[in-house]
Design a protein around this motif. Structure first.
Motif, mmCIF file in Angstrom:
data_model
loop_
_atom_site.group_PDB
_atom_site.id
_atom_site.type_symbol
_atom_site.label_atom_id
_atom_site.label_comp_id
_atom_site.label_asym_id
_atom_site.label_seq_id
_atom_site.Cartn_x
_atom_site.Cartn_y
_atom_site.Cartn_z
ATOM 1 N N PHE A 113 1.600 1.595 5.999
ATOM 2 C CA PHE A 113 1.918 1.827 4.655
ATOM 3 C C PHE A 113 3.228 2.291 4.216
ATOM 4 O O PHE A 113 3.877 3.010 5.033
ATOM 5 C CB PHE A 113 0.784 2.562 4.311
ATOM 6 C CG PHE A 113 -0.424 2.331 4.445
ATOM 7 C CD1 PHE A 113 -0.689 0.852 4.893
ATOM 8 C CD2 PHE A 113 -1.707 2.841 4.606
ATOM 9 C CE1 PHE A 113 -1.778 0.348 4.844
ATOM 10 C CE2 PHE A 113 -2.849 2.610 4.740
ATOM 11 C CZ PHE A 113 -3.021 1.041 5.040
ATOM 12 N N ALA B 244 -5.235 7.919 4.707
ATOM 13 C CA ALA B 244 -4.292 6.712 4.858
ATOM 14 C C ALA B 244 -4.073 6.573 6.344
ATOM 15 O O ALA B 244 -4.139 5.342 6.702
ATOM 16 C CB ALA B 244 -3.225 7.073 4.077
ATOM 17 N N ARG C 146 5.265 5.345 2.514
ATOM 18 C CA ARG C 146 4.874 6.802 2.142
ATOM 19 C C ARG C 146 5.738 7.448 1.274
ATOM 20 O O ARG C 146 7.149 7.435 1.763
ATOM 21 C CB ARG C 146 4.468 7.417 3.523
ATOM 22 C CG ARG C 146 3.322 6.861 4.548
ATOM 23 C CD ARG C 146 3.237 7.461 5.626
ATOM 24 N NE ARG C 146 2.023 6.814 6.418
ATOM 25 C CZ ARG C 146 1.083 7.210 6.253
ATOM 26 N NH1 ARG C 146 0.679 8.388 5.568
ATOM 27 N NH2 ARG C 146 -0.030 6.593 7.059
ATOM 28 N N GLU D 76 -4.881 3.078 8.185
ATOM 29 C CA GLU D 76 -3.609 2.385 8.882
ATOM 30 C C GLU D 76 -4.028 1.877 10.218
ATOM 31 O O GLU D 76 -3.711 0.738 10.892
ATOM 32 C CB GLU D 76 -2.516 3.131 8.857
ATOM 33 C CG GLU D 76 -1.160 2.794 7.977
ATOM 34 C CD GLU D 76 -0.197 3.743 8.423
ATOM 35 O OE1 GLU D 76 1.117 3.567 7.687
ATOM 36 O OE2 GLU D 76 -0.281 4.820 8.872
ATOM 37 N N VAL E 95 0.817 -1.200 0.092
ATOM 38 C CA VAL E 95 -0.085 0.014 -0.165
ATOM 39 C C VAL E 95 0.740 1.409 0.109
ATOM 40 O O VAL E 95 1.842 1.358 0.770
ATOM 41 C CB VAL E 95 -0.916 0.272 1.203
ATOM 42 C CG1 VAL E 95 -1.763 1.294 1.224
ATOM 43 C CG2 VAL E 95 -1.546 -0.959 1.333
#
Length: 282
Positions: free
Chosen positions: A198, A187, A200, A191, A163
């Motif tokens: 994730f 996001a 980033r 999470e 992701v």
């Protein structure tokens, strides 16, 4: 800390990194008078780039959005976006399958130019997700906030896939006193729900500043002490620039407003080199 005139600050540097929302524009359009700043930079041979967490469109489309508003000096080569880093990750890590995304069709540009097949989360059949190989958070528009975010949670419960968050912003300014929720906040929420971590890309990650520095030093060496980062957010623009070792200016036309700037700096411990009311040169 006292406030400075932007002109007195920027004249000390060879290159300026500008954040986009809250510095150059908001949802109403360009910050009034910002054209004067770019005229000054051109007249004084100060180079500039837009260093943005905006992954809603590709660099060409982002540049065109400035040109259409009257800022013709900005072209796609002046845009350095978090979407560009996300694209590089996908290039090497996702070889097959379909990439689902949260955002608009325009935001999927970063994925599609790699030749990967894409599908908006809105069009995903949650009962048939075996072909989805990755998910990317791109933009805060282009989907149903209730139905499609729920769908993402359930997709990620079914599929253990990479992701990517291509925009780490928590909010963005829509006027002088109001902000809107950005894709980074969405996001973060997902999470927390899933207990996952994730991948980033974007400010304040050092990778974003390294990518930008490599971009501007392909043809010539530019010492870091001649680069200035101009942003409206302490937790992304300012701390990111500070960590990378370049000087920073906090402007008060976006996420950080004059009424609480001292309290925000004190509570966060994030200290800009300068504070300016705006990035406008009068």
């Amino acid at each position: 800390m006292k406030n400075h005139k932007f002109k007195s600050v920027v004249k000390k540097y060879d290159v300026v990194f500008f954040d986009a929302f809250g510095v150059l524009k908001n949802s109403s359009g360009l910050i009034e008078g910002i054209n004067n700043t770019f005229s000054y930079l051109k007249e004084n041979d100060v180079d500039f780039y837009i260093l943005t967490n905006d992954a809603s469109r590709g660099p060409r489309e982002l540049a065109e959005s400035y040109v259409s508003k009257g800022l013709s000096v900005i072209n796609e080569h002046k845009i350095i976006s978090s979407g560009m880093l996300a694209r590089e990750y996908l290039r090497y890590k996702v070889k097959k399958g379909t990439v689902a995304y949260l955002g608009t069709e325009n935001s999927a540009h970063y994925i599609e130019e790699l030749g990967l097949k894409t599908i908006s989360i809105a069009n995903v059949d949650i009962n048939d997700v075996s072909g989805i190989s990755a998910l990317v958070f791109l933009d805060d528009e282009g989907f149903d906030w209730n139905h499609d975010i729920n769908k993402i949670v359930n997709l990620l419960r079914k599929r253990n896939i990479p992701v990517v968050v291509a925009n780490t912003d928590m909010s963005y300014p829509v006027s002088g006193s109001e902000v809107a929720i950005a894709i980074g906040s969405i996001a973060n929420m997902v999470e927390k729900i899933l207990g996952r971590t994730f991948i980033r890309f974007g400010k304040p990650d050092p990778q974003m500043f390294n990518f930008a520095y490599e971009h501007i030093t392909v043809d010539k060496h530019i010492p870091r002490n001649k680069i200035l980062m101009v942003g409206d957010t302490l937790a992304t623009d300012i701390i990111g620039g500070n960590k990378f070792g370049i000087d920073t200016v906090l402007v008060l036309t976006g996420n950080t407003i004059a009424e609480n700037v001292k309290a925000r700096i004190k509570s966060s411990g994030i200290i800009p080199d300068y504070i300016c009311d705006s990035a406008v040169i009068e």
